[in-house]
Design an enzyme around this catalytic site. Structure first.
Site, PDB file in Angstrom:
ATOM      1  N   ASP A   2      10.480   4.951 -10.076  1.00 57.50           N
ATOM      2  CA  ASP A   2      10.106   5.519 -11.375  1.00 57.50           C
ATOM      3  C   ASP A   2      10.878   6.789 -11.706  1.00 57.50           C
ATOM      4  O   ASP A   2      11.152   7.073 -12.877  1.00 57.50           O
ATOM      5  CB  ASP A   2       8.603   5.808 -11.407  1.00 57.50           C
ATOM      6  CG  ASP A   2       7.779   4.559 -11.678  1.00 57.50           C
ATOM      7  OD1 ASP A   2       8.376   3.468 -11.794  1.00 57.50           O
ATOM      8  OD2 ASP A   2       6.534   4.666 -11.765  1.00 57.50           O
ATOM      9  N   SER A  44       0.816  -1.215   0.000  1.00 59.84           N
ATOM     10  CA  SER A  44       0.000   0.000   0.000  1.00 59.84           C
ATOM     11  C   SER A  44       0.851   1.267   0.000  1.00 59.84           C
ATOM     12  O   SER A  44       1.567   1.549  -0.949  1.00 59.84           O
ATOM     13  CB  SER A  44      -0.963  -0.050   1.185  1.00 59.84           C
ATOM     14  OG  SER A  44      -1.915   0.971   1.124  1.00 59.84           O
ATOM     15  N   LYS A 102      -0.659  -4.215  -3.127  1.00 61.14           N
ATOM     16  CA  LYS A 102      -1.940  -3.686  -2.656  1.00 61.14           C
ATOM     17  C   LYS A 102      -2.085  -2.264  -3.201  1.00 61.14           C
ATOM     18  O   LYS A 102      -1.549  -1.313  -2.645  1.00 61.14           O
ATOM     19  CB  LYS A 102      -1.993  -3.705  -1.127  1.00 61.14           C
ATOM     20  CG  LYS A 102      -3.399  -3.556  -0.541  1.00 61.14           C
ATOM     21  CD  LYS A 102      -3.749  -2.117  -0.269  1.00 61.14           C
ATOM     22  CE  LYS A 102      -5.079  -1.986   0.457  1.00 61.14           C
ATOM     23  NZ  LYS A 102      -5.495  -0.586   0.642  1.00 61.14           N
TER      24      LYS A 102
END
Length: 533
Positions: free
Chosen positions: A307, A296, A321
């Site tokens: 990224d 999460s 999640k």
């Protein structure tokens, strides 16, 4: 307006009134999608059962069954909690609760104070580590086989209320009585922050709660003042928490305008979160540690750092999640947490792993399946979705969507770390119990001999008598090593863990991780990576 539309309008107004504190305008507009016939059907079913069923029924339970039944057929993370469950779930994230301010453990059936919260209510009146709380407001809680949860209920209460505690203290012949005024007790989400190597700081976050961003920010400032140039940010075992906390913490590492995460769903418009700038550690080498329990909010931070090519992710593929839950408080204190959108990393990856609606058992078995398939042990067994290929934003490295964050450097789970004998002793709670008893008997002596954790870590040796006590207790429970080789390996691990548990009780979590990280393979790999860079 015809009767059908009148009913629909009335029901919609009722729902808006109930949910107005939690729903945005766009969500309220979704009420137009309600099938009033189905809503009436549900109401008629409850009326029929309540008024005609052969036996008396608890209507509140009927409602709970209906809510849970509906949510069970949706995604794996939409859920319902009753008032007590909701309170227990939110307290660790909110950052405080009302109580007396002690950390405790239960030895046999007696509450033993491990530590008092600094400047908290108990410390102020003179309660000490090692004290046994045997009665609360003259009601015995020791020797009566009371559940831990029931003990906690009696100690907690609204700020400003008073509670009388009866305490037994070593070397004091008579019981002691303390009047404690309950207060707000802070709940820290940061486990550890220290210099793990020259120029290298280490921060471990347990969960993403309301105070997490401030705790991490303060820890970064502290470590920078101590000479930190590189950082290991440990998110292993961190199952997530508040999105806002994840965003604020990611902001510490990213430049202004960098996308942190965006959310989007069928009934939820796209919502983007971009770094504000001004973070405490936007420069310097960064390694984030993850494992199969990292989930999460932890995956939001890990995905954003990966990224943007801001740091290196080390460990094992994360949980996956990536569903956004909207909390919907209900009038009786219960709560629905309804999935309304997906999380997406800056490159467009969806964090959520695949699932089939209503099949939660298969979903819950995913980690066990990953272990059985060898994914946690060998990188060759990790199956990435070749249809969901993305690129990082600066270096254009290949990353994958479709379930969790795959680390840049894989660290296999060492299944040979602990012997089966050791694991059996631990499952039986013998190791924890014996460590607690040892500290209880020698706390004053240990604190006198070892004034700080660094001295303790360097000099303390687990006595053979304590090891023998563990082995003896194991034998009484028919737990024994298969041969001398397993016994020797077990004793080595036993000494290490006993020492760690003693450090935890005598000092705190920070010092505990300072010690056990010496054997942590993911931490050791992170240190190697920083040296390589």
């Amino acid at each position: 307006m015809n009767n059908r539309h009148s009913i629909k309008y009335l029901l919609s107004c009722m729902l808006v009134a109930v949910l107005s504190s939690t729903l945005t305008t766009s969500c309220a507009q979704g009420l137009n999608n309600i099938d009033v016939d189905q809503l009436r059907k549900l109401q008629m079913a409850q009326v029929a059962i309540a008024s005609m069923y052969v036996d008396s029924v608890d209507q509140s339970k009927l409602t709970e069954y209906a809510i849970r039944g509906m949510l069970d057929k949706l995604d794996p993370h939409s859920s319902y909690t009753d008032a007590d469950e909701t309170r227990r779930m939110t307290e660790p994230l909110e950052g405080n609760f009302d109580g007396i301010g002690v950390q405790f453990n239960v030895l046999e059936d007696t509450l033993v104070v491990i530590q008092t919260v600094r400047k908290g209510p108990s410390e102020k009146v003179g309660i000490l580590s090692g004290d046994r709380i045997v009665a609360v407001d003259d009601e015995p809680i020791a020797g009566v086989k009371m559940a831990r949860e029931d003990m906690m209920k009696r100690l907690r209460g609204k700020k400003g209320t008073k509670v009388n505690l009866t305490i037994i203290r070593r070397d004091v012949s008579e019981p002691l009585h303390f009047l404690v005024v309950r207060d707000k007790i802070p709940v820290n989400t940061l486990d550890a922050a220290y210099m793990i190597a020259p120029g290298v700081g280490y921060i471990r976050l347990d969960r993403f709660g309301a105070p997490s961003a401030t705790e991490v920010h303060d820890a970064l400032k502290k470590l920078k003042a101590e000479g930190m140039k590189s950082l290991i940010f440990d998110l292993t075992m961190n199952t997530g928490g508040y999105l806002e906390a994840a965003f604020d913490i990611a902001n510490e590492f990213l430049d202004k305008g960098n996308l942190v995460v965006y959310t989007e769903g069928t009934n939820a418009e796209r919502n983007t979160f971009e770094a504000r700038g001004g973070g405490e550690f936007r420069k310097g080498k960064l390694v984030i540690l993850v494992d199969e329990y990292t989930a999460s909010a932890s995956e939001i931070v890990s995905g954003a750092v990966q990224d943007h090519d801001r740091g290196t992710i080390v460990g094992r593929r994360t949980f996956g999640k990536g569903l956004v839950q909207r909390p919907i408080p209900l009038p009786d204190g219960s709560m629905i947490r309804l999935t309304i959108a997906h999380y997406y990393t800056p490159s467009g990856r969806c964090i959520q792993k695949p699932y089939v609606k209503g099949q939660r058992e298969d979903y819950d078995q995913d980690l066990m399946n990953r272990f059985n398939h060898g994914e946690l042990i060998s990188i060759d067994s990790v199956h990435l979705d070749s249809t969901k290929v993305y690129q990082t934003l600066k270096k254009k490295r290949t990353v994958y969507g479709g379930g969790g964050i795959m680390p840049d450097i894989f660290v296999p789970l060492d299944t040979t770390t602990y012997t089966k004998f050791y694991q059996a002793l631990r499952r039986a709670n013998i190791i924890n119990d014996k460590a607690l008893r040892y500290v209880d008997e020698h706390r004053t002596e240990l604190r006198s001999m070892y004034p700080d954790a660094q001295t303790f870590i360097k000099e303390f040796e687990v006595p053979q008598s304590l090891v023998d006590d563990v082995l003896k207790q194991g034998k009484e429970k028919k737990l024994e090593a298969r041969d001398d080789a397993e016994l020797a390996a077990t004793i080595d691990d036993l000494r290490f863990m006993l020492k760690g548990l003693i450090i935890y009780d005598v000092f705190d979590r920070n010092e505990y991780f300072m010690f056990i990280n010496q054997r942590n393979d993911i931490v050791k790999q992170a240190l190697k990576e920083l040296k390589r860079q």
